[in-house]
Design a protein around this motif. Sequence first.
Motif, PDB file in Angstrom:
ATOM      1  N   ASP A  44      85.717  25.601  -8.239  1.00  0.00           N
ATOM      2  CA  ASP A  44      85.410  26.149  -6.917  1.00  0.00           C
ATOM      3  C   ASP A  44      85.977  27.554  -6.709  1.00  0.00           C
ATOM      4  OD1 ASP A  44      85.623  22.984  -5.070  1.00  0.00           O
ATOM      5  OD2 ASP A  44      84.004  23.884  -6.248  1.00  0.00           O
ATOM      6  N   ALA A  45      87.106  27.837  -7.321  1.00  0.00           N
ATOM      7  CA  ALA A  45      87.766  29.128  -7.096  1.00  0.00           C
ATOM      8  C   ALA A  45      86.939  30.311  -7.580  1.00  0.00           C
ATOM      9  CB  ALA A  45      89.124  29.127  -7.778  1.00  0.00           C
ATOM     10  N   VAL A  46      86.017  30.069  -8.509  1.00  0.00           N
ATOM     11  CA  VAL A  46      85.249  31.188  -9.072  1.00  0.00           C
ATOM     12  C   VAL A  46      83.754  31.056  -8.823  1.00  0.00           C
ATOM     13  CG1 VAL A  46      86.992  31.469 -10.858  1.00  0.00           C
ATOM     14  CG2 VAL A  46      84.901  30.192 -11.376  1.00  0.00           C
ATOM     15  N   LYS A  47      83.344  29.954  -8.248  1.00  0.00           N
ATOM     16  CA  LYS A  47      81.916  29.715  -8.023  1.00  0.00           C
ATOM     17  C   LYS A  47      81.336  30.821  -7.153  1.00  0.00           C
ATOM     18  CE  LYS A  47      81.164  25.408  -7.790  1.00  0.00           C
ATOM     19  NZ  LYS A  47      81.107  24.011  -7.299  1.00  0.00           N
ATOM     20  N   GLY A  48      80.221  31.364  -7.590  1.00  0.00           N
ATOM     21  CA  GLY A  48      79.584  32.444  -6.860  1.00  0.00           C
ATOM     22  C   GLY A  48      80.086  33.828  -7.238  1.00  0.00           C
ATOM     23  N   LEU A  71      81.674  36.055 -20.000  1.00  0.00           N
ATOM     24  CA  LEU A  71      82.155  35.682 -18.678  1.00  0.00           C
ATOM     25  C   LEU A  71      82.096  36.922 -17.798  1.00  0.00           C
ATOM     26  CD1 LEU A  71      83.467  33.940 -16.556  1.00  0.00           C
ATOM     27  CD2 LEU A  71      85.681  34.286 -17.674  1.00  0.00           C
ATOM     28  N   GLN A  72      81.085  36.981 -16.957  1.00  0.00           N
ATOM     29  CA  GLN A  72      80.940  38.095 -16.022  1.00  0.00           C
ATOM     30  C   GLN A  72      81.724  37.761 -14.762  1.00  0.00           C
ATOM     31  OE1 GLN A  72      79.351  41.130 -16.418  1.00  0.00           O
ATOM     32  NE2 GLN A  72      80.286  41.627 -14.443  1.00  0.00           N
ATOM     33  N   MET A  73      82.687  38.593 -14.445  1.00  0.00           N
ATOM     34  CA  MET A  73      83.547  38.358 -13.297  1.00  0.00           C
ATOM     35  C   MET A  73      83.298  39.435 -12.259  1.00  0.00           C
ATOM     36  SD  MET A  73      87.045  37.258 -15.277  1.00  0.00           S
ATOM     37  CE  MET A  73      87.233  38.869 -16.020  1.00  0.00           C
ATOM     38  N   ASN A  74      82.763  39.048 -11.133  1.00  0.00           N
ATOM     39  CA  ASN A  74      82.491  39.973 -10.030  1.00  0.00           C
ATOM     40  C   ASN A  74      83.361  39.640  -8.839  1.00  0.00           C
ATOM     41  OD1 ASN A  74      80.408  41.139 -11.600  1.00  0.00           O
ATOM     42  ND2 ASN A  74      78.905  39.695 -10.790  1.00  0.00           N
ATOM     43  N   PRO A 128     101.084  34.052 -14.250  1.00  0.00           N
ATOM     44  CA  PRO A 128     102.530  33.948 -14.440  1.00  0.00           C
ATOM     45  C   PRO A 128     103.140  32.872 -13.552  1.00  0.00           C
ATOM     46  CG  PRO A 128     101.880  36.237 -14.285  1.00  0.00           C
ATOM     47  CD  PRO A 128     100.663  35.429 -13.956  1.00  0.00           C
ATOM     48  N   GLY A 129     103.928  32.008 -14.161  1.00  0.00           N
ATOM     49  CA  GLY A 129     104.597  30.972 -13.411  1.00  0.00           C
ATOM     50  C   GLY A 129     103.729  29.797 -13.017  1.00  0.00           C
ATOM     51  N   LYS A 130     102.482  29.791 -13.480  1.00  0.00           N
ATOM     52  CA  LYS A 130     101.568  28.701 -13.118  1.00  0.00           C
ATOM     53  C   LYS A 130     101.051  28.004 -14.366  1.00  0.00           C
ATOM     54  CE  LYS A 130      99.979  30.605  -8.710  1.00  0.00           C
ATOM     55  NZ  LYS A 130      98.787  30.924  -7.869  1.00  0.00           N
ATOM     56  N   GLU A 131     100.535  26.822 -14.167  1.00  0.00           N
ATOM     57  CA  GLU A 131      99.936  26.089 -15.267  1.00  0.00           C
ATOM     58  C   GLU A 131      98.554  26.664 -15.593  1.00  0.00           C
ATOM     59  OE1 GLU A 131     102.010  21.716 -14.524  1.00  0.00           O
ATOM     60  OE2 GLU A 131      99.847  21.942 -14.380  1.00  0.00           O
ATOM     61  N   ARG A 132      98.149  26.425 -16.830  1.00  0.00           N
ATOM     62  CA  ARG A 132      96.819  26.867 -17.225  1.00  0.00           C
ATOM     63  C   ARG A 132      95.776  26.013 -16.500  1.00  0.00           C
ATOM     64  NH1 ARG A 132      96.141  27.978 -23.466  1.00  0.00           N
ATOM     65  NH2 ARG A 132      96.595  25.746 -23.596  1.00  0.00           N
ATOM     66  N   GLU A 133      94.726  26.677 -16.031  1.00  0.00           N
ATOM     67  CA  GLU A 133      93.702  25.968 -15.282  1.00  0.00           C
ATOM     68  C   GLU A 133      92.319  26.295 -15.834  1.00  0.00           C
ATOM     69  OE1 GLU A 133      93.532  27.198 -11.198  1.00  0.00           O
ATOM     70  OE2 GLU A 133      93.263  29.321 -11.689  1.00  0.00           O
ATOM     71  N   GLY A 134      91.417  25.346 -15.704  1.00  0.00           N
ATOM     72  CA  GLY A 134      90.050  25.560 -16.148  1.00  0.00           C
ATOM     73  C   GLY A 134      89.294  26.427 -15.164  1.00  0.00           C
ATOM     74  N   VAL A 135      88.463  27.291 -15.685  1.00  0.00           N
ATOM     75  CA  VAL A 135      87.662  28.207 -14.864  1.00  0.00           C
ATOM     76  C   VAL A 135      86.197  27.781 -14.898  1.00  0.00           C
ATOM     77  CG1 VAL A 135      86.899  30.580 -14.591  1.00  0.00           C
ATOM     78  CG2 VAL A 135      89.274  30.100 -15.237  1.00  0.00           C
ATOM     79  N   LEU A 136      85.667  27.619 -16.102  1.00  0.00           N
ATOM     80  CA  LEU A 136      84.284  27.199 -16.228  1.00  0.00           C
ATOM     81  C   LEU A 136      84.047  26.679 -17.638  1.00  0.00           C
ATOM     82  CD1 LEU A 136      82.502  29.445 -18.059  1.00  0.00           C
ATOM     83  CD2 LEU A 136      83.002  30.832 -16.058  1.00  0.00           C
TER      84      LEU A 136
END
Length: 129
Positions: free
Chosen positions: A62-66, A81-84, A41-49
């Motif tokens: 980098d925000a999701v690496k690992g 997309l497995q999110m841990n 909310p309130g932010k631009e769309r960003e790439g994750v992977l």
Amino acid sequence: DVKLVESGGGLAQAGGSLRLSCAASGFASNDYVIGWFRQAPGKEREGVLSIYISNGRTYYTDAVKGRFTASRDIAKNTVYLQMNSLKVEDTALYYCAAVAVRGPDISKMWMFEEMYDFWGQGTQITVSP
């Protein structure tokens, strides 16, 4: 026609896990890239992977690496997309996107939404403290 359908969104506590799916249809071969994006909310769309379906090569921001892992099931035309180790700041509407391409160099350039031609409807992820 290409169609992308996301599923698996929902609620999780910080430190927990969720798995999203993106089912793709309409591609003539496995030469396509799937990108996952998110918009808080309130932010631009960003790439994750991004993941190249033909060989499974991936790129993670980098925000999701690992913490996040992409995989694909070619037989099912589905990317997971497995999110841990979820964090509150992972809360967002998550989209998968796709583009047909042969032999791409999966790199940071695939984190830009302009690279993609097709988009899913999005699925909400909410992470509570």
